[in-house]
Scaffold this active site. Structure first.
Site, mmCIF file in Angstrom:
data_model
loop_
_atom_site.group_PDB
_atom_site.id
_atom_site.type_symbol
_atom_site.label_atom_id
_atom_site.label_comp_id
_atom_site.label_asym_id
_atom_site.label_seq_id
_atom_site.Cartn_x
_atom_site.Cartn_y
_atom_site.Cartn_z
ATOM 1 N N TYR A 1 -14.571 -12.400 0.430
ATOM 2 C CA TYR A 1 -15.335 -11.217 -0.003
ATOM 3 C C TYR A 1 -16.595 -11.628 -0.761
ATOM 4 C CZ TYR A 1 -11.700 -7.936 1.395
ATOM 5 O OH TYR A 1 -10.824 -7.180 2.130
ATOM 6 N N ARG B 1 0.814 -1.221 0.000
ATOM 7 C CA ARG B 1 0.000 0.000 0.000
ATOM 8 C C ARG B 1 0.845 1.268 0.000
ATOM 9 N NH1 ARG B 1 -5.534 -0.885 1.539
ATOM 10 N NH2 ARG B 1 -6.019 -2.861 0.588
#
Ligand code: CP3
Length: 342
Positions: free
Chosen positions: A152, A28
């Site tokens: 997910y 990230r």
């Protein structure tokens, strides 16, 4: 060492070869900690921004320019190939991926179609634009592993308990394996597209696998991740395999077919070496929260991580998970300088 990404410190450390200094990059590293990122993303939704090669190129380059890290990671998301394969989903700011119709039935699993390389041509195009800009700096491609993607799809969004995911895994293992098998195919296609376009390494994110015991990981998850990783063996780029809270899974995650095992901050790297063994390199593992402490603490902990990483055949310095959005980017820059100077 030649001046090519294939012979960069990152790739060499991943293979256990000698390096002039420990390579460092941050999960990230592209994103909300950078004002230039927040500016360029204004008015463009996350998924849409992943589909614009010029934007992907600029965002991917931002942390390389600013911090002088030893690798770029492609700006994308683990749910990009799912959306490209027709799953109706969105990435909601502050929440994460949200799935319009969660996959909980045999019919829904059957409806999940394979990914074609042409579905993600914008990813290949982004990589082609990036390579000449990056020069000798390697580009890391990535994908989500079957378990994390399945979580997910089944939960419909982020979860703390993975109740519905585990309900399918334990309650209908046959359906679970069919879903993970389809996801492994999608992931394999997505990573092959990136490798063909020219990435120098890949990372398989099984971010949430730490929710499982080792026995369950080996039975329900590892065969699918192993099929992805072994399917890339011929491609000749190093494979990094990462998850969070995976202290008890590190041995299995290595065995799944990784050249590098990514370790979160909970397990010291010297201990990780003793379970992963001498045949794989390690990546990690400074706690991202330490970057909010005074610099003396950051420096002390960074030196500890580097010292413990010496036990590994190769060490790629990273955080134990992604950069927090509130992180001061100047601390990241200083951290890169410190790692390079030790
Ligand atoms: O710099 C990089 O590391 C490359 C970009 C990257 C993103 N997502 C961009 C992104 C990478 C490698 C990912 C992978 C990813 N996505 C993972 C695995 C890594 C991990 O953290 O364990 C996971 C689990 C996801 C799913 C996802 N997407 C989450 C949990 C979130 C954050 C939700 C939030 O807003 O707090 C996203 C959104 C996302 N992916 C953002 C970015 C930069 C933030 C969205 C924005 O800036 O609008």
């Amino acid at each position: 060492m030649s001046n090519s990404p294939a012979d960069s410190a990152l790739v060499r450390a991943a293979r256990g070869l000698e390096v002039p200094r420990t390579p460092v990059w941050f999960m990230r590293q592209a994103g909300r900690s950078l004002p230039e990122y927040r500016k360029i993303r204004q008015g463009v939704a996350m998924l849409e921004s992943c589909r614009r090669p010029e934007l992907v190129t600029e965002i991917t380059l931002q942390p390389v320019r600013r911090h002088g890290v030893d690798a770029a990671i492609l700006f994308s998301d683990i749910v990009v190939p799912l959306a490209a394969a027709g799953v109706d989903l969105d990435i909601v700011p502050g929440t994460g991926p949200v799935i319009a119709e969660p996959i909980r039935t045999a019919a829904a699993v059957e409806a999940l179609r394979p990914l074609e390389a042409t579905d993600v041509s914008y990813v290949a195009e982004s990589i082609r634009l990036l390579l000449p800009e990056l020069g000798a700096t390697p580009l890391i491609g990535f994908a989500g592993a079957p378990f994390t993607l399945a979580s997910y799809l089944i939960e419909g969004g982020p979860s703390r308990t993975y109740l519905r995911t585990k309900a399918m895994m334990y309650g209908d293992p046959e359906l679970w394996h069919r879903l993970c098998s389809r996801l492994a195919d999608i992931t394999l296609t997505f990573l092959r597209v990136q490798i063909e376009a020219g990435v120098s390494a890949v990372q398989l994110f099984d971010s949430w696998a730490g929710a499982l015991s080792e026995a369950d990981y080996r039975e329900y998850v590892m065969p699918h991740s192993a099929r992805v990783l072994s399917g890339l063996a011929e491609a000749g780029v190093p494979r990094i395999h990462f998850g969070v809270g995976t202290g008890v899974l590190l041995e299995a995650m290595g065995e799944a077919g990784a050249d590098v095992v990514g370790v979160d901050w909970r397990t010291p790297l010297d201990r990780a070496v003793s379970v992963v063994g001498p045949a794989r390199s390690l990546q990690g593992n400074l706690d991202p929260a330490i970057l909010f402490a005074p610099w003396e603490v950051v420096e002390r902990e960074t030196r500890r991580v580097l010292a413990q990483g010496k036990a590994a055949r190769g060490h790629i310095f990273n955080l134990g998970h992604g950069v927090m959005p509130e992180t001061d980017p100047d601390v990241l820059t200083r951290l890169v300088e410190l790692v390079h100077s030790v």
